[in-house]
Design an enzyme around this catalytic site. Structure first.
Site: not given
Ligand code: ZN
Length: 881
Positions: A128, A268-270, A272, A304-305, A308, A327
């Site tokens: 991303e 922060g993080a992703m 996937n 949060h992740e 998603h 987001e």
């Molecule tokens: Zn996010």
């Protein structure tokens, strides 16, 4: 290094791709400097598309080593390659075809941390927003969704782990010293959610049984030896999975969910699919090395992740203009999760503080943009607090306007209708309009109009008519590219309190829609009459910060003190205390500037100390009360001609007076709020530590010696207390033997732990005063510092620029010149990081003229540089405009 200035992308230009991607089959042969990537892509021409239209794929820093069409080599005349695209012509008009693209990439040389890169000896990807095009040629946009099969071949000893998205298909040996693994992700996804991780890592494992009784394997991968520090993250993950089932009805959809912690990461993080990649700062925690704030962040980001998976992955974005669709909504969901896990009002206070200190300045400065922008030059620069935090507030307002039942119905409809889609903000809003029967057209301006609305309120009570009249006006300030604004639909929660603090309920309300406690402000000016009010009410307006606005409402200190004591909404109590403190702090700044004596109002002191000592209130709430508006808050309130030194000195003078007046109370809190026994990161214990540490801060201020903080430093058995004591020593008693000794002890004790080294760097980079610049420059020479790691750079350079108003804004402009040089040094290596840190200059125009001139000169030095990334070029141009 890109030298182009970047094309501007417009929302209005959106159109679907000419070719539909059906399937993706990737094979990686891992090598640190020459990884071979074979991509087999099956496409067909979209119906109605011209039969001669070529296929244009995105690419960035790729070397093409093979191109087959249905297994036959493509002749050079049929394709062309530029540094941005691979174009293939003469493709079948209706039948599907398979394109096999082979590229060679160099993970070791990838310092910008986008695409496939190396961190701590492992292979890792970040795709991303537009990183996948650095792996292979691809239609690298979020509306191209396909199932992926991934084969990874790697050296067995160096890479016992070969991970990708989806479910594990199988693995085996593969020639000498090598092995391979195959993964299949059945859920069609866009390329930005692709991930690959390979290397040698430790793991902790657990399981989660979903609402339909499927067992999901959970794995968190960390560096060997750090496994115990992942336990809290695992706990947070399981709580997140449960919460999303209970509150949003969302169940996880693969057999396995993996998280990998890496030390080099831009964000922060992703999220996937099935394989989240995290900045290890948001995974690793134990009492000795993590603060309560770290624990809370880990909980929030893990959630949060994970969230998603539905809001982002199952339903993704049609294009990057819709970024807030995933987001803003996901931030709203993680905020709600934390509120449920912890204290709702305390969480709300923290959110609003953050919103006001980060998003309001963005919205009021040169980088202001709508929650849903309509153009961008570099999408990386739109991962902003406006898209995230204001985006979350907009979702929250929908919930406020509709009420929780209809909000839930709307969310259910959204999940049902758009599962598998690449959706838009309009799709999202339509679901709520449909379930509620409300016209949300005016409300949608929150997505389209930038700038923080200003609401001005005044009121009058008529005893003989028993009416209370509230006059409201709204104004949305001009922002770049948007000079004239329409009035917004603003939901204002409110409460009326009698003079003895009891809630009052009006018999009838005229002049506005009013449901339960929500008033709908929709006109530029609106007069609202509350009927049958027996005595003069005290109005508590914008309860729980129901709308992200600036509110001008002149309330007497007595009314604010009443709200602070009696409001049932504790957020409103905190807000009232803040409103009480603000004018006093601002006057102190003016007095300091005029060299006049600074005086603190007794009403404020009494109200603060009453709240601090009130045992019916949660300790965490009381700690928030004692944490007065920051220097940045005061700068924002003042708005123009700011002198950060005067702001600092004025605020400190008020703090000292509170400290002296409250000595006994602070001493009692410092005693009484101890948390004996084993450390626990739970919210209640964290709240006690926060209150105790706030008390310690005031006590040290009135002692005016470092002894008490040094004793606390020596006695601390957890990182929260230890780093707090160190901060007091370093900030309030710089260069004393106690401060120097504590800094040295801390360094020796933790130099092997990079995340704690970051704290050590940040505490020093935030020491108030002009001398800190030299200290930061000296720390850059320390072997513990490296520009190769984004966390280190943010801890040192980022902290100085973002969190040290007096240190950064030196009157001689040295801070700005330093930053300019740093930006130019970091940019070639990591443009995203450089651009992000440069945004710290966004409020330069609100400085007093001497500093503003220095700031402009430093910005122009950046702008004049011959080679700049699109990222930095975009920010510097907009900040200077
Ligand atoms: Zn996010």
């Amino acid at each position: 290094m890109r030298t182009d200035i970047g094309q501007i992308v417009h929302l209005a230009d959106y159109r679907p791709t000419d070719f539909v991607l059906e399937r993706v089959d990737l094979t990686f042969e891992l090598d640190p400097t020459a990884t071979k990537v074979e991509a087999r892509l099956i496409f067909h021409r979209r119906e109605g598309v011209d039969a001669t239209a070529p296929l244009i794929l995105d690419g960035d820093e790729l070397s093409l080593s093979g191109l087959l069409l249905d297994q036959e080599e493509v002749p050079a005349s049929q394709y062309s390659v530029t540094d941005k695209n691979l174009t293939v012509r003469d493709l079948p008009s209706t039948l599907p075809f398979e394109l096999t693209i082979t590229t060679i990439i160099n993970p070791e040389a990838n310092t910008q941390l986008m695409g496939l890169y190396r961190t701590g000896g492992i292979y890792c990807t970040q795709c991303e927003a537009e990183g996948f095009r650095r792996i292979t040629y691809f239609p690298d946009r979020p509306d191209v969704l396909a199932p992926y099969t991934v084969n990874i071949i790697g050296d067995k000893a160096a890479n016992p782990l070969l991970l990708s998205n989806g479910n594990f298909l199988g693995g085996a040996g593969y020639g000498e010293g090598k092995h391979f693994a195959a993964w299949f992700d059945p859920h069609p996804k866009p390329s930005y959610l692709f991930a690959l991780v390979a290397g040698d890592l430790g793991v902790i494992e657990d399981t989660f049984v979903t609402m339909s009784e499927r067992e999901v394997t959970l794995k968190i991968y960390v560096e060997h030896g750090k496994e115990p520090r992942a336990a809290y993250a695992m706990d947070a993950l399981k709580r997140s999975m449960k919460w999303d089932e209970e509150v949003f009805g969302r169940e996880y959809d693969l057999d396995i969910f993996m998280i990998v912690a890496v030390s080099d990461f831009n964000m922060g993080a992703m999220e996937n699919k099935g394989l989240n990649v995290f900045n290890d700062k948001y995974v690793l925690a134990d009492p000795e090395t993590a603060t309560d704030a770290d624990y809370a962040n880990i909980e929030a980001i893990i959630a949060h992740e994970y969230f998603h998976n539905w809001t982002g992955n199952r339903i993704t974005c049609r294009d990057w203009f819709q970024l807030c669709l995933k987001e803003g909504l996901t931030v709203f969901r993680d905020h709600e999760f934390s509120a449920d896990q912890r204290s709702r009002p305390v969480k709300r206070i923290a959110e609003v503080r953050h919103l006001k200190s980060e998003q309001f300045p963005e919205d009021g400065g040169p980088l202001a943009h709508p929650v849903r922008p309509t153009k961008y030059r570099e999408i990386n620069n739109f991962y902003t607090t406006t898209v995230y935090e204001k985006g979350s507030e907009v979702t929250r307002m929908i919930a406020t306007l509709l009420g929780s039942d209809l909000f839930k119905k709307g969310m259910d409809l959204y999940f049902e209708r758009h599962d598998g889609d690449a959706a838009t903000v309009e799709d999202f809003v339509a679901c709520f309009a449909e379930v509620s029967g409300r016209d949300l057209t005016q409300f949608s301006l929150w997505y389209h109009q930038a700038g923080t609305p200003l609401v001005t309120a005044s009121c009058a009570y008529d005893a003989s008519a028993r009416t209370f009249t509230l006059s409201l006006e709204q104004m949305v300030p001009a922002t770049p590219g948007q000079s004239a604004k329409e009035p917004m639909h603003i939901p204002l929660r409110l409460g009326l309190l009698s003079e003895d603090g009891k809630p009052m309920t009006p018999a009838k309300v005229e002049g506005a829609e009013f449901t339960t406690d929500v008033l709908h402000l929709v006109e530029r000016a609106q007069t609202v009459v509350f009927h049958d009010i027996p005595s003069r009410p005290v109005l508590s307006l914008n309860r729980s910060f129901s709308a992200p606005i600036n509110l001008h409402f002149d309330q007497s200190a007595a009314d604010l003190a009443l709200i602070a004591r009696f409001e049932s909404d504790h957020f409103a109590r905190w807000q009232a205390l803040t409103d009480l403190a603000l004018p006093i702090l601002l006057r102190a700044v003016q007095d300091t500037r005029n060299r006049a004596p600074v005086a603190c109002d007794q009403t404020l002191i009494d109200a603060l100390l009453t709240a601090a000592a009130d045992e019916t209130l949660e300790p965490a709430f009381r700690a928030q009360v004692l944490n007065l508006p920051s220097e940045a808050d005061l700068a924002r309130e003042l708005g123009a001609n700011n002198d950060p030194d005067a702001i600092h000195a004025g605020r400190q003078a008020i703090l000292s007076q509170i400290a002296d007046a409250g000595r006994d109370i602070f001493a009692a809190l410092h005693e009484g709020m101890a948390t004996p026994g084993d450390f626990s990161p739970d919210a209640a214990s964290a709240g006690r530590r926060a209150l105790r540490n706030a008390a310690l801060g005031f006590l040290s201020l009135s002692d005016n010696t470092p002894a008490r903080a040094k004793a606390a430093f020596d006695a601390a058995n957890n990182m929260t207390d230890l780093s707090h004591a160190l901060t007091i020593l370093a900030h309030r008693f710089p260069e004393t033997a106690e401060a120097n000794e504590a800094l040295a002890t801390f360094k020796t004790r933790f130099e092997d732990n990079a995340l704690v080294v970051d704290k050590w760097l940040a505490i020093q980079a935030s020491v108030p005063g002009a001398a800190t610049l030299q200290r930061v420059q000296a720390l850059m020479q320390d072997p513990l510092f490296t520009r190769a790691n984004p966390n280190r750079v943010r801890a040192l350079v980022g902290t100085l620029a973002f969190n040290n108003p007096t240190g950064f804004n030196r009157a001689d402009g040295g801070g700005y010149r330093f930053l300019a040089e740093e930006i130019l040094t970091i940019d070639p290596r990591n443009p995203q990081l450089a651009a992000r840190i440069l945004t710290s200059m966004r409020s330069w125009r609100s400085l007093e003229p001497v500093r503003a001139d220095h700031a402009r000169a430093a910005l122009m030095q950046i702008e004049r540089a011959e080679e700049l990334s699109t990222d930095v070029r975009d920010i510097v141009d907009r900040i200077l405009k």
